[in-house]
Write a protein that holds these residues in place. Structure first.
Motif, PDB file in Angstrom:
ATOM      1  N   GLY A  58       0.617  -1.150  -0.143  1.00 11.59           N
ATOM      2  CA  GLY A  58       0.127   0.054  -0.243  1.00 11.59           C
ATOM      3  C   GLY A  58       0.796   1.378   0.102  1.00 11.59           C
ATOM      4  O   GLY A  58       0.050   2.600   0.073  1.00 11.59           O
ATOM      5  N   ASP A  59       2.226   1.454  -0.426  1.00 16.73           N
ATOM      6  CA  ASP A  59       2.788   1.625  -0.450  1.00 16.73           C
ATOM      7  C   ASP A  59       2.974   3.226  -1.159  1.00 16.73           C
ATOM      8  O   ASP A  59       3.067   2.897  -3.253  1.00 16.73           O
ATOM      9  CB  ASP A  59       4.202   2.363   0.299  1.00 16.73           C
ATOM     10  N   SER A  60       2.330   4.066  -1.414  1.00 20.86           N
ATOM     11  CA  SER A  60       1.844   4.621  -2.561  1.00 20.86           C
ATOM     12  C   SER A  60       2.627   5.303  -3.259  1.00 20.86           C
ATOM     13  O   SER A  60       2.619   6.059  -4.504  1.00 20.86           O
ATOM     14  CB  SER A  60       1.065   6.889  -2.391  1.00 20.86           C
ATOM     15  N   ASP A  61       3.927   6.019  -2.300  1.00 19.80           N
ATOM     16  CA  ASP A  61       5.001   6.716  -3.414  1.00 19.80           C
ATOM     17  C   ASP A  61       5.944   5.452  -4.253  1.00 19.80           C
ATOM     18  O   ASP A  61       6.380   5.734  -5.537  1.00 19.80           O
ATOM     19  CB  ASP A  61       5.904   7.252  -2.258  1.00 19.80           C
ATOM     20  N   ALA A  62       6.142   3.705  -3.485  1.00 26.76           N
ATOM     21  CA  ALA A  62       6.367   2.744  -4.207  1.00 26.76           C
ATOM     22  C   ALA A  62       5.352   3.005  -5.765  1.00 26.76           C
ATOM     23  O   ALA A  62       5.490   2.390  -6.465  1.00 26.76           O
ATOM     24  CB  ALA A  62       6.356   1.830  -3.507  1.00 26.76           C
ATOM     25  N   MET A  63       4.453   3.028  -5.869  1.00 25.16           N
ATOM     26  CA  MET A  63       3.490   2.737  -6.656  1.00 25.16           C
ATOM     27  C   MET A  63       3.282   3.438  -8.071  1.00 25.16           C
ATOM     28  O   MET A  63       3.631   3.344  -9.166  1.00 25.16           O
ATOM     29  CB  MET A  63       2.122   2.823  -6.258  1.00 25.16           C
ATOM     30  N   LEU A  64       4.189   5.279  -7.372  1.00 20.07           N
ATOM     31  CA  LEU A  64       4.074   5.715  -8.309  1.00 20.07           C
ATOM     32  C   LEU A  64       5.595   5.798  -9.042  1.00 20.07           C
ATOM     33  O   LEU A  64       5.517   5.790 -10.187  1.00 20.07           O
ATOM     34  CB  LEU A  64       4.259   6.866  -7.794  1.00 20.07           C
ATOM     35  N   MET A  65       6.993   5.621  -7.669  1.00 20.83           N
ATOM     36  CA  MET A  65       7.745   4.767  -8.885  1.00 20.83           C
ATOM     37  C   MET A  65       7.392   3.812  -9.822  1.00 20.83           C
ATOM     38  O   MET A  65       8.232   3.618 -11.002  1.00 20.83           O
ATOM     39  CB  MET A  65       9.120   4.670  -7.761  1.00 20.83           C
ATOM     40  N   LEU A  66       6.658   2.865  -9.559  1.00 25.78           N
ATOM     41  CA  LEU A  66       6.534   1.947 -10.194  1.00 25.78           C
ATOM     42  C   LEU A  66       5.557   2.355 -11.507  1.00 25.78           C
ATOM     43  O   LEU A  66       6.384   1.250 -12.849  1.00 25.78           O
ATOM     44  CB  LEU A  66       5.601   0.721  -9.828  1.00 25.78           C
ATOM     45  N   GLY A  67       5.054   3.312 -11.805  1.00 24.39           N
ATOM     46  CA  GLY A  67       4.209   3.214 -13.254  1.00 24.39           C
ATOM     47  C   GLY A  67       5.292   4.289 -13.811  1.00 24.39           C
ATOM     48  O   GLY A  67       5.077   4.285 -14.835  1.00 24.39           O
ATOM     49  N   LYS A  68       6.349   4.616 -12.907  1.00 22.32           N
ATOM     50  CA  LYS A  68       7.166   5.544 -14.031  1.00 22.32           C
ATOM     51  C   LYS A  68       8.962   4.505 -15.185  1.00 22.32           C
ATOM     52  O   LYS A  68       8.782   4.798 -15.567  1.00 22.32           O
ATOM     53  CB  LYS A  68       8.432   6.402 -13.326  1.00 22.32           C
ATOM     54  N   MET A  69       8.116   3.609 -13.583  1.00 22.22           N
ATOM     55  CA  MET A  69       9.834   2.347 -13.991  1.00 22.22           C
ATOM     56  C   MET A  69       8.894   1.740 -15.467  1.00 22.22           C
ATOM     57  O   MET A  69       9.606   1.250 -16.672  1.00 22.22           O
ATOM     58  CB  MET A  69      10.344   1.417 -13.099  1.00 22.22           C
ATOM     59  N   TYR A  70       7.969   1.363 -15.096  1.00 21.28           N
ATOM     60  CA  TYR A  70       7.009   0.958 -16.039  1.00 21.28           C
ATOM     61  C   TYR A  70       6.763   1.493 -17.794  1.00 21.28           C
ATOM     62  O   TYR A  70       6.830   1.059 -18.776  1.00 21.28           O
ATOM     63  CB  TYR A  70       5.872   0.212 -15.977  1.00 21.28           C
ATOM     64  N   ARG A  71       6.672   2.747 -17.629  1.00 20.17           N
ATOM     65  CA  ARG A  71       6.449   3.748 -18.620  1.00 20.17           C
ATOM     66  C   ARG A  71       7.623   3.811 -19.290  1.00 20.17           C
ATOM     67  O   ARG A  71       7.449   3.589 -21.087  1.00 20.17           O
ATOM     68  CB  ARG A  71       6.103   4.730 -18.234  1.00 20.17           C
ATOM     69  N   TYR A  72       8.855   3.725 -18.505  1.00 19.53           N
ATOM     70  CA  TYR A  72       9.721   4.270 -19.716  1.00 19.53           C
ATOM     71  C   TYR A  72      10.862   2.912 -19.670  1.00 19.53           C
ATOM     72  O   TYR A  72      12.284   2.503 -20.346  1.00 19.53           O
ATOM     73  CB  TYR A  72      11.454   4.676 -18.959  1.00 19.53           C
ATOM     74  N   GLY A  73       9.976   1.757 -19.272  1.00 18.17           N
ATOM     75  CA  GLY A  73      11.131   0.637 -19.484  1.00 18.17           C
ATOM     76  C   GLY A  73      12.682   0.133 -17.763  1.00 18.17           C
ATOM     77  O   GLY A  73      14.121  -0.144 -18.934  1.00 18.17           O
ATOM     78  N   THR A  74      12.882   0.731 -16.937  1.00 19.29           N
ATOM     79  CA  THR A  74      13.767   1.087 -15.857  1.00 19.29           C
ATOM     80  C   THR A  74      13.437   0.057 -15.170  1.00 19.29           C
ATOM     81  O   THR A  74      12.762  -0.578 -13.807  1.00 19.29           O
ATOM     82  CB  THR A  74      13.715   2.193 -15.155  1.00 19.29           C
ATOM     83  N   GLY A  75      14.488  -1.147 -15.275  1.00 17.18           N
ATOM     84  CA  GLY A  75      14.279  -2.288 -14.754  1.00 17.18           C
ATOM     85  C   GLY A  75      13.339  -3.390 -14.595  1.00 17.18           C
ATOM     86  O   GLY A  75      12.611  -4.216 -14.185  1.00 17.18           O
ATOM     87  N   VAL A  76      12.236  -2.941 -15.267  1.00 14.69           N
ATOM     88  CA  VAL A  76      11.120  -3.659 -15.911  1.00 14.69           C
ATOM     89  C   VAL A  76      11.468  -3.981 -17.154  1.00 14.69           C
ATOM     90  O   VAL A  76      11.371  -3.126 -17.924  1.00 14.69           O
ATOM     91  CB  VAL A  76      10.186  -3.759 -15.106  1.00 14.69           C
ATOM     92  N   ARG A  77      10.363  -4.495 -17.969  1.00 12.95           N
ATOM     93  CA  ARG A  77       9.887  -4.415 -19.224  1.00 12.95           C
ATOM     94  C   ARG A  77       8.749  -2.843 -19.268  1.00 12.95           C
ATOM     95  O   ARG A  77       8.004  -3.140 -18.802  1.00 12.95           O
ATOM     96  CB  ARG A  77       9.466  -5.975 -19.723  1.00 12.95           C
ATOM     97  N   LYS A  78       8.902  -2.311 -20.753  1.00 12.76           N
ATOM     98  CA  LYS A  78       8.048  -1.133 -20.902  1.00 12.76           C
ATOM     99  C   LYS A  78       7.220  -2.139 -20.621  1.00 12.76           C
ATOM    100  O   LYS A  78       6.432  -2.894 -22.200  1.00 12.76           O
ATOM    101  CB  LYS A  78       8.699  -0.487 -22.470  1.00 12.76           C
ATOM    102  N   ASP A  79       5.234  -1.029 -20.180  1.00 13.53           N
ATOM    103  CA  ASP A  79       4.420  -1.963 -20.174  1.00 13.53           C
ATOM    104  C   ASP A  79       3.496  -0.845 -19.899  1.00 13.53           C
ATOM    105  O   ASP A  79       3.942   0.329 -19.076  1.00 13.53           O
ATOM    106  CB  ASP A  79       4.245  -2.583 -19.536  1.00 13.53           C
ATOM    107  N   GLY A  80       3.225   0.191 -21.340  1.00 11.09           N
ATOM    108  CA  GLY A  80       1.942   1.275 -20.837  1.00 11.09           C
ATOM    109  C   GLY A  80       1.054   0.511 -19.975  1.00 11.09           C
ATOM    110  O   GLY A  80       0.564   1.671 -19.050  1.00 11.09           O
ATOM    111  N   GLU A  81      -0.370  -0.565 -19.837  1.00 11.99           N
ATOM    112  CA  GLU A  81      -1.256  -0.862 -19.166  1.00 11.99           C
ATOM    113  C   GLU A  81      -0.608  -0.905 -17.482  1.00 11.99           C
ATOM    114  O   GLU A  81      -1.038  -0.496 -17.212  1.00 11.99           O
ATOM    115  CB  GLU A  81      -1.879  -2.051 -19.487  1.00 11.99           C
ATOM    116  N   GLU A  82       0.817  -1.661 -17.375  1.00 13.73           N
ATOM    117  CA  GLU A  82       1.336  -1.263 -15.803  1.00 13.73           C
ATOM    118  C   GLU A  82       1.433  -0.544 -15.777  1.00 13.73           C
ATOM    119  O   GLU A  82       1.140   0.067 -14.449  1.00 13.73           O
ATOM    120  CB  GLU A  82       2.155  -2.497 -15.914  1.00 13.73           C
TER     121      GLU A  82
END
Length: 459
Positions: free
Chosen positions: A74-98
């Protein structure tokens, strides 16, 4: 670290990067220190940063794993960070839906930044659907703006100003832009200045407009400083002030704005707002990046200075060099000016180089330069520098006339039609004694009067 001062600067830079990214990796630290990631100094700096509350991970994948675990709790800062990472493919595959999913999760938890980012996504169609949704953009911007996000306040003001997804309302636009401006958002400050200039949503007030323009230029760097210089120079929107124009151009030039370098150099050439200083102008023109977007413009100015001998000894070879450099950078005017120099005999031996002139005119003519089309047409008509070809001359002269060449218009105004002109003149060079078409390079004296005459061709 070589000194405590250097160490403090390193930690400051890394802390700023962590503030932008939300975390650091050992690679970030090693890159900043120019050392391997497994070295003892890197480990020591990582420990210092960790003690300061900055997350440091082995690599991007490790960071993504941490944020996934934290988001699951439930950490909202972590959710925000994951949004950025999936958007740009940083450390994860790039995925607009995720990315969109995690931004929404963070926004629903109350994240102001996530709400503002969602506004951007829906406003510009950066989401999965790839199409703007202005209603959704307005909704998320409003939520973020009410929480105090300056970027969202500015974006909301822009939407009300333009009537994007909402009824146009200048007063509402001024309200939100004013909130962003009070938080030193340079773009909002500039737009608010424009509204005070025009009296849109606020009472027309040139003094308040000027104040907001100045604040935007102070906060927004070179681009706004250059714009403010333009306004002071032209007197549009604020009182004309050449000294202030030069001051703001200088600040913008110091920050690397090439448009400002050229504008300031022009002022040094003319002595407007500053003391005339050709050496300073030359230095500024030369400072413009040879490969940058303003390279052609600067090269044209340098060619003019060498041709006229302003701040340097008159040097036609250098003038031609810079005109050709401008041409290489995409300026048809550069090729044209080089052609005029060759045709007028401003060469190393003082004789016209008609073949070179024709080559440069052709380069410019192919780019649609009307006067170059005219000059090249006349050379084909006369057989100077090229094999005489009345058919080619006719085509080029007609093209020059259609393109608005003043020389062609002047010539054809004295002829019944182009065909009769070609028939009469074909096979013979045009009469060099005819005042209408006389080449002004004949018997030119190398003085300032000559330069003024030449400039008529360089328009």
């Amino acid at each position: 670290m070589h000194s405590s001062r250097n160490g403090a600067e390193l930690l400051q830079r890394l802390s700023e990067k962590a503030g932008d990214n939300g975390y650091l990796t050992l690679w970030d630290i090693s890159y900043a220190m120019d050392k391997t990631a497994d070295s003892e100094p890197v480990a020591a700096v990582a420990q210092l940063l960790g003690a300061a509350g900055i997350r440091v991970f082995m690599d991007e994948e490790a960071a993504a794993g941490y944020f996934l675990r934290a988001a699951g709790q439930g950490d909202s800062d972590a959710m925000l960070m994951l949004g950025k990472m999936y958007r740009y493919g940083t450390g994860v595959r790039k995925d607009g839906e995720e990315s969109l999913k995690w931004y929404r999760s963070a926004a629903e938890q109350g994240s102001m930044e996530a709400r503002s980012l969602l506004g951007d996504i829906y406003r510009y169609g950066k989401g999965v659907a790839g199409k703007p949704d202005l209603t959704e953009a307005l909704r998320w911007y409003t939520m973020a703006a009410e929480q105090g996000d300056a970027g969202a306040q500015r974006s909301l003001g822009e939407m009300y100003f333009g009537g994007c997804g909402v009824r146009q309302d200048y007063a509402e636009a001024a309200k939100w832009l004013g909130m962003a401006a009070d938080q030193n958002d340079a773009s909002a400050q500039w737009q608010l200045g424009s509204m005070y200039s025009a009296g849109q949503g606020v009472p027309a007030d040139p003094f308040r407009a000027e104040d907001w323009y100045v604040r935007a230029a102070g906060n927004g760097g070179g681009s706004y400083q250059k714009l403010l210089g333009d306004m002071y120079l032209s007197g549009k929107g604020i009182p004309r002030d050449f000294v202030e124009a030069a001051c703001w151009y200088r600040q913008a030039a110091d920050s690397g704005d090439e448009d400002a370098m050229i504008a300031l150099a022009d002022m040094y050439c003319s002595g407007i707002g500053v003391r005339k200083d050709y050496a300073m102008a030359l230095s500024l023109y030369e400072e413009v990046d040879d490969c940058g977007g303003k390279a052609a413009e600067a090269a044209l100015r340098l060619g003019d200075m060498y041709r006229r001998g302003e701040g340097v000894g008159r040097d036609y070879e250098n003038a031609i060099y810079y005109y050709c450099q401008a041409g290489e950078c995409g300026s048809s005017e550069g090729w044209y000016r080089a052609g005029r120099m060759y045709e007028n005999g401003h060469t190393s031996d003082g004789e016209p180089w008609y073949g070179d002139a024709a080559e440069k005119y052709e380069e410019a003519a192919n780019d649609g330069h009307a006067e170059a089309q005219f000059r090249l047409g006349m050379m084909y008509l006369e057989g100077r520098g090229v094999k005489q070809d009345c058919g080619e001359a006719e085509c080029l002269l007609e093209e020059a006339y259609s393109s608005g060449s003043p020389s062609a218009e002047k010539m054809f105004s004295c002829e019944d039609d182009i065909l009769s002109m070609i028939a009469e003149r074909g096979g013979d060079a045009y009469d060099s004694d005819d005042e209408e078409y006389e080449d002004e390079s004949e018997d030119e004296d190398e003085d300032e009067d000559e330069d003024e005459d030449e400039d008529e061709y360089f328009s």
